[in-house]
Design a protein around this motif. Sequence first.
Motif, mmCIF file in Angstrom:
data_model
loop_
_atom_site.group_PDB
_atom_site.id
_atom_site.type_symbol
_atom_site.label_atom_id
_atom_site.label_comp_id
_atom_site.label_asym_id
_atom_site.label_seq_id
_atom_site.Cartn_x
_atom_site.Cartn_y
_atom_site.Cartn_z
ATOM 1 N N GLU A 20 0.814 -1.220 0.000
ATOM 2 C CA GLU A 20 0.000 0.000 0.000
ATOM 3 C C GLU A 20 0.847 1.270 0.000
ATOM 4 N N GLU A 21 2.046 1.205 0.563
ATOM 5 C CA GLU A 21 2.941 2.364 0.537
ATOM 6 C C GLU A 21 3.396 2.647 -0.895
ATOM 7 N N ASN A 22 3.671 1.583 -1.648
ATOM 8 C CA ASN A 22 4.112 1.738 -3.030
ATOM 9 C C ASN A 22 2.982 2.190 -3.939
ATOM 10 N N LYS A 23 1.754 1.844 -3.589
ATOM 11 C CA LYS A 23 0.604 2.199 -4.416
ATOM 12 C C LYS A 23 0.050 3.577 -4.074
ATOM 13 N N LEU A 24 -0.145 3.847 -2.780
ATOM 14 C CA LEU A 24 -0.773 5.101 -2.341
ATOM 15 C C LEU A 24 0.230 6.227 -2.132
ATOM 16 N N GLY A 25 1.449 5.873 -1.759
ATOM 17 C CA GLY A 25 2.450 6.895 -1.458
ATOM 18 C C GLY A 25 2.201 7.555 -0.114
ATOM 19 N N GLN A 26 3.095 8.472 0.252
ATOM 20 C CA GLN A 26 2.972 9.179 1.523
ATOM 21 C C GLN A 26 3.947 10.355 1.558
ATOM 22 N N ARG A 27 3.745 11.188 2.568
ATOM 23 C CA ARG A 27 4.627 12.344 2.762
ATOM 24 C C ARG A 27 5.944 11.900 3.392
ATOM 25 N N PHE A 28 6.986 12.621 3.048
ATOM 26 C CA PHE A 28 8.292 12.457 3.677
ATOM 27 C C PHE A 28 8.822 13.841 4.007
ATOM 28 N N ARG A 29 9.416 13.985 5.178
ATOM 29 C CA ARG A 29 10.096 15.233 5.553
ATOM 30 C C ARG A 29 11.593 14.955 5.594
ATOM 31 N N LEU A 30 12.354 15.903 5.090
ATOM 32 C CA LEU A 30 13.789 15.703 4.943
ATOM 33 C C LEU A 30 14.533 16.936 5.422
ATOM 34 N N THR A 31 15.534 16.702 6.266
ATOM 35 C CA THR A 31 16.468 17.753 6.660
ATOM 36 C C THR A 31 17.860 17.295 6.263
ATOM 37 N N VAL A 32 18.574 18.181 5.587
ATOM 38 C CA VAL A 32 19.932 17.893 5.136
ATOM 39 C C VAL A 32 20.845 18.983 5.679
ATOM 40 N N SER A 33 21.950 18.579 6.286
ATOM 41 C CA SER A 33 22.967 19.516 6.771
ATOM 42 C C SER A 33 24.264 19.239 6.036
ATOM 43 N N LEU A 34 24.836 20.291 5.473
ATOM 44 C CA LEU A 34 26.064 20.185 4.698
ATOM 45 C C LEU A 34 27.211 20.809 5.474
ATOM 46 N N ALA A 35 28.243 20.035 5.734
ATOM 47 C CA ALA A 35 29.445 20.555 6.386
ATOM 48 C C ALA A 35 30.350 21.130 5.300
ATOM 49 N N THR A 36 30.683 22.404 5.459
ATOM 50 C CA THR A 36 31.456 23.090 4.429
ATOM 51 C C THR A 36 32.183 24.277 5.059
ATOM 52 N N ASP A 37 32.933 24.985 4.282
ATOM 53 C CA ASP A 37 33.597 26.205 4.741
ATOM 54 C C ASP A 37 32.912 27.391 4.060
ATOM 55 N N LEU A 38 32.263 28.222 4.846
ATOM 56 C CA LEU A 38 31.504 29.356 4.310
ATOM 57 C C LEU A 38 32.237 30.687 4.400
ATOM 58 N N ALA A 39 33.479 30.663 4.866
ATOM 59 C CA ALA A 39 34.205 31.914 5.087
ATOM 60 C C ALA A 39 34.355 32.729 3.802
ATOM 61 N N GLU A 40 34.832 32.117 2.737
ATOM 62 C CA GLU A 40 35.071 32.868 1.501
ATOM 63 C C GLU A 40 33.759 33.398 0.921
ATOM 64 N N ALA A 41 32.711 32.594 0.956
ATOM 65 C CA ALA A 41 31.413 33.055 0.457
ATOM 66 C C ALA A 41 30.910 34.243 1.273
ATOM 67 N N GLY A 42 31.062 34.160 2.587
ATOM 68 C CA GLY A 42 30.626 35.257 3.439
ATOM 69 C C GLY A 42 31.421 36.530 3.235
ATOM 70 N N GLN A 43 32.696 36.396 2.939
ATOM 71 C CA GLN A 43 33.557 37.560 2.736
ATOM 72 C C GLN A 43 33.399 38.185 1.359
ATOM 73 N N THR A 44 33.065 37.370 0.354
ATOM 74 C CA THR A 44 33.021 37.878 -1.017
ATOM 75 C C THR A 44 31.610 38.090 -1.553
ATOM 76 N N ASP A 45 30.613 37.535 -0.871
ATOM 77 C CA ASP A 45 29.220 37.612 -1.342
ATOM 78 C C ASP A 45 29.085 36.988 -2.728
ATOM 79 N N ASP A 46 29.816 35.886 -2.941
ATOM 80 C CA ASP A 46 29.894 35.231 -4.248
ATOM 81 C C ASP A 46 29.270 33.840 -4.146
ATOM 82 N N LEU A 47 28.170 33.623 -4.871
ATOM 83 C CA LEU A 47 27.458 32.351 -4.833
ATOM 84 C C LEU A 47 28.339 31.181 -5.262
#
Length: 122
Positions: A20-47
């Motif tokens: 029934e899960e494969n036929k009817l489907g259901q909601r899923f909630r997802l949280t993703v956390s990415l470990a990275t270095d944001l210093a250069e992006a924060g200093q340069t405002d460059d996406l």
Amino acid sequence: MDYIHLNDMEFYGYHGALPEENKLGQRFRLTVSLATDLAEAGQTDDLSKTVNYAEVYEMCKRIVEGEAVRLIETVAETIAGTIMTDFAEKVIGVRVVLVKPDPPIHGHYASVAVEIKRGRFS
């Protein structure tokens, strides 16, 4: 270590061990956390110096709303592996929390979930 969090994304998918899960489907909630270095992006405002979280969202949507699998563990592992591959230049670790708010089991509970971490965290 810095982090980008995509919190409580909600998708509709057909994953589950029961027919029934494969036929009817259901909601899923997802949280993703990415470990990275944001210093250069924060200093340069460059996406280009950060991880574009709109791209991460779309990738997560394709996986959760895509081909059905039996286990939410498989969905979480696919998300983590894809992030670690597709964003390897900037992401050194990923945490994935996939919540199934309404699994077809009897009882009183808020939800069931899996949490996995891949890569390096500090």
